[in-house]
Design a protein around this motif. Structure first.
Motif, short mmCIF file in Angstrom:
data_model
loop_
_atom_site.label_atom_id
_atom_site.label_comp_id
_atom_site.label_asym_id
_atom_site.label_seq_id
_atom_site.Cartn_x
_atom_site.Cartn_y
_atom_site.Cartn_z
N VAL A 99 -0.60 -2.96 1.45
CA VAL A 99 -1.27 -3.09 0.76
C VAL A 99 -0.82 -3.12 -0.91
N THR A 100 -1.40 -4.01 -1.57
CA THR A 100 -1.24 -4.78 -2.75
C THR A 100 -2.57 -4.29 -3.72
N TYR A 101 -3.87 -3.92 -3.64
CA TYR A 101 -4.73 -3.27 -4.44
C TYR A 101 -6.31 -3.28 -3.87
N ILE A 102 -6.96 -1.92 -4.49
CA ILE A 102 -7.95 -1.37 -3.55
C ILE A 102 -9.11 -1.82 -4.68
N ASP A 103 -10.29 -2.31 -4.22
CA ASP A 103 -10.95 -2.68 -5.26
C ASP A 103 -12.15 -1.31 -5.20
N GLU A 104 -13.39 -1.94 -5.96
CA GLU A 104 -13.55 -0.38 -6.34
C GLU A 104 -14.71 0.12 -5.59
N ASN A 105 -15.34 -0.70 -4.60
CA ASN A 105 -15.76 -0.59 -3.21
C ASN A 105 -15.11 -0.23 -1.49
N GLY A 106 -13.97 0.17 -2.33
CA GLY A 106 -12.72 0.66 -1.49
C GLY A 106 -12.33 -0.20 -0.02
N PHE A 107 -12.27 -1.30 -0.21
CA PHE A 107 -11.51 -2.53 0.50
C PHE A 107 -10.23 -2.70 0.13
N LEU A 108 -9.03 -2.86 0.87
CA LEU A 108 -7.79 -3.14 0.51
C LEU A 108 -7.38 -4.52 0.43
N ARG A 109 -7.00 -5.28 -0.52
CA ARG A 109 -6.28 -6.48 -0.21
C ARG A 109 -4.74 -5.84 0.21
N PHE A 110 -4.34 -6.81 0.62
CA PHE A 110 -2.70 -7.41 0.99
C PHE A 110 -2.21 -8.36 1.10
N SER A 111 -0.32 -7.82 0.91
CA SER A 111 0.00 -9.59 0.98
C SER A 111 1.21 -9.04 2.17
N SER A 112 1.86 -10.27 2.92
CA SER A 112 2.26 -10.06 4.71
C SER A 112 3.90 -9.15 4.18
N VAL A 113 4.13 -9.25 5.10
CA VAL A 113 5.13 -8.66 5.67
C VAL A 113 5.77 -9.29 6.63
N GLY A 114 6.10 -10.40 7.14
CA GLY A 114 6.53 -11.06 7.68
C GLY A 114 5.56 -12.52 8.14
N GLY A 115 6.36 -13.13 8.94
CA GLY A 115 5.33 -13.93 9.68
C GLY A 115 3.54 -13.81 9.87
N VAL A 116 3.25 -12.90 9.07
CA VAL A 116 1.08 -13.38 9.12
C VAL A 116 0.40 -14.26 9.59
N SER A 117 -0.34 -14.80 10.15
CA SER A 117 -0.40 -15.55 10.35
C SER A 117 -1.68 -15.11 10.19
N VAL A 118 -2.96 -16.03 9.54
CA VAL A 118 -4.67 -15.74 8.78
C VAL A 118 -5.30 -16.02 10.38
N VAL A 119 -5.25 -17.07 11.44
CA VAL A 119 -6.32 -16.77 12.44
C VAL A 119 -5.49 -15.92 12.76
N ASN A 120 -4.25 -15.55 13.27
CA ASN A 120 -4.18 -14.13 14.65
C ASN A 120 -5.08 -12.93 13.94
#
Length: 330
Positions: free
Chosen positions: A68-89
């Motif tokens: 988790v890198t950021y929490i917006d005003e509506n409670g949704f969590l933005r994030f970054s990857s730890v290791g090889g995370v695929s968008v499609v997967n």
């Protein structure tokens, strides 16, 4: 094997947060080794004394994750990857945090072309209605991992974290099956492999092995229109020749191949065109270590539904056990 693997793949343990999975593994092997230590990095090192050369067997216990890198005003969590995370997967996958909180990963709806989606356009929905509610459940820097049930499919097992809990299971069962260890064996369950082979590097420096074998998963070439690769699920454990981190030492490759042939055991030769394993870091430790890899064929690597074969794992255990029970000549 089944119950052990189920326990391992359903235990939380992303890179840098391996404490839970380390405890599970330590409890499994405590009665079968002479000494267990945990080093500064968090590697679990189990020593089984013997009179032969010092051999290091390494299986990484961390898994990929989302931070988790950021929490917006509506409670949704933005994030970054730890290791090889695929968008499609990752799209619409369920994830779980260390505290048991479950969320769903999705992406911004105004994106019309899925090819243009990247992690910066994605978020985790934990059901919070605003930032304050979300902050009561998670914090910046918390990590989540894929959350899927363990299942059997014929002779195969599916779940997230088969990379590399299947390798950990092979190493654990090898420890339990050893009757007469002819070599001075160090079984290392390493940390932070998914973010740069870090635990293998420091543990190998400390152990100073004469020879090393990493146990990890590898891709397969047996699914429809897959990239050509001479590895199939259920055709035996794979003996690595090369990947992005290492060209296997000829002596180690020959040791593994000759042992498998002597047992009349099915095995495959593996050339992986991408990625790497702990052997890459171990081979470069100090003045260098002859290193190889025993690979567990795995479909859908780095997804929430990785698949491995029961028979491949069982034969991997038999092969490692046979190697350790004979005097290794350097």
């Amino acid at each position: 094997m089944k119950e052990l693997l189920k326990k391992l793949v359903t235990t939380y343990g992303p890179s840098g947060n391996e404490d839970k999975i380390r405890t599970v593994i330590a409890d499994e092997i405590r009665d079968y080794v002479d000494k267990i230590t945990v080093d500064v990095m968090g590697n679990l090192i189990a020593h089984k004394k013997g009179n032969g050369p010092r051999i290091m067997l390494a299986a990484h216990m961390d898994q990929i994750g989302l931070m988790v890198t950021y929490i917006d005003e509506n409670g949704f969590l933005r994030f970054s990857s730890v290791g090889g995370v695929s968008v499609v997967n990752t799209i619409h996958s369920k994830v779980i945090f260390k505290n048991g909180l479950v969320g769903v990963v999705s992406y911004e709806n105004e994106i019309s072309d899925i090819k243009k989606v990247n992690l910066n356009k994605m978020y985790i929905d934990i059901g919070a209605s605003n930032r304050e509610e979300a902050e009561s459940m998670v914090a910046i820097g918390d990590m989540a991992v894929y959350y899927t049930p363990f299942a059997e499919a014929g002779n195969n097992f599916t779940c997230g974290a088969m990379d590399n809990r299947s390798g950990c299971a092979v190493l654990i069962e090898t420890i339990k099956h050893l009757k007469n260890c002819a070599n001075d064996a160090y079984f290392v369950f390493t940390v932070q492999e998914e973010v740069g082979l870090r635990g293998a590097r420091t543990s190998a420096f400390a152990i100073e092995p004469d020879i090393a074998i990493a146990v990890d998963v590898t891709g397969t070439g047996d699914t429809p229109k897959s990239m050509p690769m001479a590895v199939k699920l259920g055709s035996g454990p794979a003996i690595k020749v090369k990947d992005g981190s290492v060209i296997v030492h000829p002596k180690v490759k020959t040791l593994m191949v000759d042992t498998a042939k002597g047992m009349n055991m099915p095995y495959q030769m593996e050339i992986l065109e991408y990625g790497g394993t702990d052997s890459g870091a171990i081979s470069l430790s100090r003045e260098g270590v002859p290193s190889g890899v025993l690979s567990i064929p795995c479909r859908y690597v780095h997804s929430a539904s990785e698949m491995v074969s029961k028979s491949d794992m069982e034969n991997g255990i038999k092969l490692l056990t046979a190697i350790l029970e004979k005097q290794i000549e350097l």
